[in-house]
Design a protein around this motif. Sequence first.
Motif, short mmCIF file in Angstrom:
data_model
loop_
_atom_site.label_atom_id
_atom_site.label_comp_id
_atom_site.label_asym_id
_atom_site.label_seq_id
_atom_site.Cartn_x
_atom_site.Cartn_y
_atom_site.Cartn_z
N GLU A 169 0.82 -1.21 0.00
CA GLU A 169 0.00 0.00 0.00
C GLU A 169 0.86 1.27 0.00
O GLU A 169 0.54 2.25 -0.66
N GLU A 170 1.95 1.25 0.74
CA GLU A 170 2.81 2.42 0.84
C GLU A 170 3.69 2.61 -0.40
O GLU A 170 3.95 3.75 -0.80
N ASN A 171 4.14 1.51 -0.99
CA ASN A 171 5.21 1.61 -1.98
C ASN A 171 4.87 1.17 -3.40
O ASN A 171 5.64 1.45 -4.32
N ALA A 172 3.76 0.47 -3.61
CA ALA A 172 3.48 -0.10 -4.93
C ALA A 172 3.45 0.96 -6.02
O ALA A 172 3.89 0.70 -7.16
N TYR A 173 2.95 2.14 -5.70
CA TYR A 173 2.84 3.18 -6.73
C TYR A 173 4.21 3.57 -7.29
O TYR A 173 4.33 3.98 -8.45
N ARG A 174 5.25 3.46 -6.48
CA ARG A 174 6.61 3.79 -6.94
C ARG A 174 7.06 2.85 -8.05
O ARG A 174 7.90 3.21 -8.88
N PHE A 175 6.50 1.65 -8.07
CA PHE A 175 6.90 0.64 -9.04
C PHE A 175 5.86 0.44 -10.14
O PHE A 175 5.97 -0.47 -10.95
N GLY A 176 4.83 1.30 -10.15
CA GLY A 176 3.86 1.27 -11.22
C GLY A 176 2.62 0.43 -10.97
O GLY A 176 1.87 0.15 -11.90
N PHE A 177 2.36 0.03 -9.70
CA PHE A 177 1.23 -0.86 -9.40
C PHE A 177 0.16 -0.13 -8.58
O PHE A 177 0.49 0.74 -7.75
N ILE A 178 -1.09 -0.51 -8.80
CA ILE A 178 -2.20 -0.01 -8.00
C ILE A 178 -3.07 -1.19 -7.57
O ILE A 178 -3.02 -2.26 -8.19
N LEU A 179 -3.86 -0.99 -6.52
CA LEU A 179 -4.81 -2.01 -6.06
C LEU A 179 -6.07 -1.90 -6.92
O LEU A 179 -6.78 -0.89 -6.88
N SER A 180 -6.35 -2.93 -7.71
CA SER A 180 -7.43 -2.84 -8.69
C SER A 180 -8.82 -2.91 -8.10
O SER A 180 -9.76 -2.29 -8.62
N TYR A 181 -9.00 -3.71 -7.04
CA TYR A 181 -10.33 -3.97 -6.51
C TYR A 181 -10.37 -3.61 -5.03
O TYR A 181 -10.32 -4.48 -4.16
N PRO A 182 -10.45 -2.30 -4.72
CA PRO A 182 -10.45 -1.86 -3.31
C PRO A 182 -11.78 -2.16 -2.64
O PRO A 182 -12.73 -2.64 -3.29
N PRO A 183 -11.89 -1.88 -1.34
CA PRO A 183 -13.16 -2.15 -0.64
C PRO A 183 -14.32 -1.39 -1.28
O PRO A 183 -14.17 -0.28 -1.79
N ASP A 184 -15.49 -2.04 -1.24
CA ASP A 184 -16.76 -1.43 -1.67
C ASP A 184 -16.82 -1.11 -3.16
O ASP A 184 -17.59 -0.25 -3.58
#
Length: 585
Positions: free
Chosen positions: A467-482
């Motif tokens: 959650e803290e670092n994925a964006y630095r490497f080009g990744f996002i969480l595709s299916y967040p809560p709700d």
Amino acid sequence: MALRSPTYLAGVFLFLAISFLLYFNLAVRLDAGAALFRFNQLTEVGADARAAGHGERALTLLRREGESDESLSPLMLRVANAQMARKNHARVAGLLRDALATNASRTLTKRERADYEDKLARASILSGDIESAVAIYASFLELAGDDAARGGGEDPNAMSAFYAERVGQAGALFTGALNHARPYEPARGAREAHLAAAGDMASLGVFYSMREDGAYAAAGLLSSAYAIRQRLLGGDHPDTVQLTLVLGPVYAQMGRLDDAEKLYLDAFHAQEQLKGANSPDLSLYIKLLTRIYEKQGRITEAQALQEHMRNLFRDAFGAQRYAVNRERDRREDINRPVSKQFVLEAAYAPGDLVSAAEYSVPTAKSPNIDEMKLRLAGDQGLDPREANLPARLAQLISLCRSEAGERISLRSGYRSYGTQKVLYANIGDKGTVTPPGMSEHQTGLAADINVDGRFMRPSDRSYQCFEENAYRFGFILSYPPDNDYLPAGDSYEPWHWRYVGVSTAQLYREAGPHQKPQEFLAALPCYQERAANGIFPAIGEKDICLSGKPDVKVAASDADAAQPQDEDARAARILNKLPAAATPR
């Protein structure tokens, strides 16, 4: 012989009846066999509440005769069942605990033992022994493995599904036993025992937080775990901060915005001490806090935090950070949304698949199969050995494995339309497989992540690191809560990370709508165009890019440099908890 009078005969009969009752009562009290006989009689007719006392007496008398707990184990289990009818929860827990500790209990089948352990946990909750209950149900979660994820498992009769079901059913008991506004503190045990209980509470709290009706059980467990860790480890310890990411959203869902605000402020300060005041990694906690202020109607303060984060990104990534590679990423589908609203055609297949293992990505399955492949998605003009999807995933996993101390691996990468169709036909909405055409795995850009051999969970340290670092490497969480991106009732997938490219992931963190990644990707050209011209969404105003009527006819400029000079000072006052009156308006 003279006939006896009716009164005489009635008297004799009464005398004999009383004598028999006295003898029977004395025998039941003094003779183990008689007590056991009476216990069996009553349980056979379903009078368990009446049988319980006779069963207890039989146990006492048999122990006096030299019987051991080993030989009495089956009877102890039966007496525990009888005591349940009397709601004598503390005694039920004691009997079950003693019986299950004997070697004789090993003759129970796995399901029988699990059923008795479930009864022990329930009796423990009802008698106020929360620590024992959370230890049992936390072990159930581990045994449930992937069936603890949303939707259950492929086989409802499997033991893993049984464990997950029993934990789910216990949610109502935790809701009743725990006051979500007043954390529970263990009454016994040393420091390590309390920390172990906090870990179990965290695991269970995360499980319930992902269930539609689990908010109150989650709040009670997570707040208790947070209080224990804060007391024993300190508010700045990583394990304490980690709980912020799951307890904060639960508080927000319940309307406890002040509590969520305090959590996020404490987490921000802890990470600020660890990473420095100018680290863009603070953006996660700034964005969470901004969202709370927005919900509270504190628009000026929320906007100040937004500008503070923007300045952090400008300093870290440059003023023109979103002015490159927009057309290429769109043309090559790196930023393509995929959901039930944006379905992939059956013939779609990426042309640059590579083995993830060749780029040092740990794999959970044979590295030679298609599912362990990912798109290369290399950046033009940069080092092809490092500026690509699998290399960046390997770097992210290496970082988080070092920080978390957990085993992290790729569980699932590329899946063709045909493969997805077969999987969905076998599992459907009972598991974690989406319908064909709606899966990001078909793009080769999605990575399901395993932690310690099962799906990543929000209770894992690795999740906080992602959650803290994925964006630095080009990744996002595709299916967040709700989210409502998939047909299933709950499509929150904390293990599913999608590569969108570094600049796009940074833009989503900095300016994207809160927990709306598919909407963001669908409107990405608008966000990119406006960001390249220094225009970002303002708190409290309509998001132009999501309205369908983007206005991007502006002159290119460095809007960051044009921001009022007091924005950083305003944000600093907010984050340092100064009174609102001290904040410039």
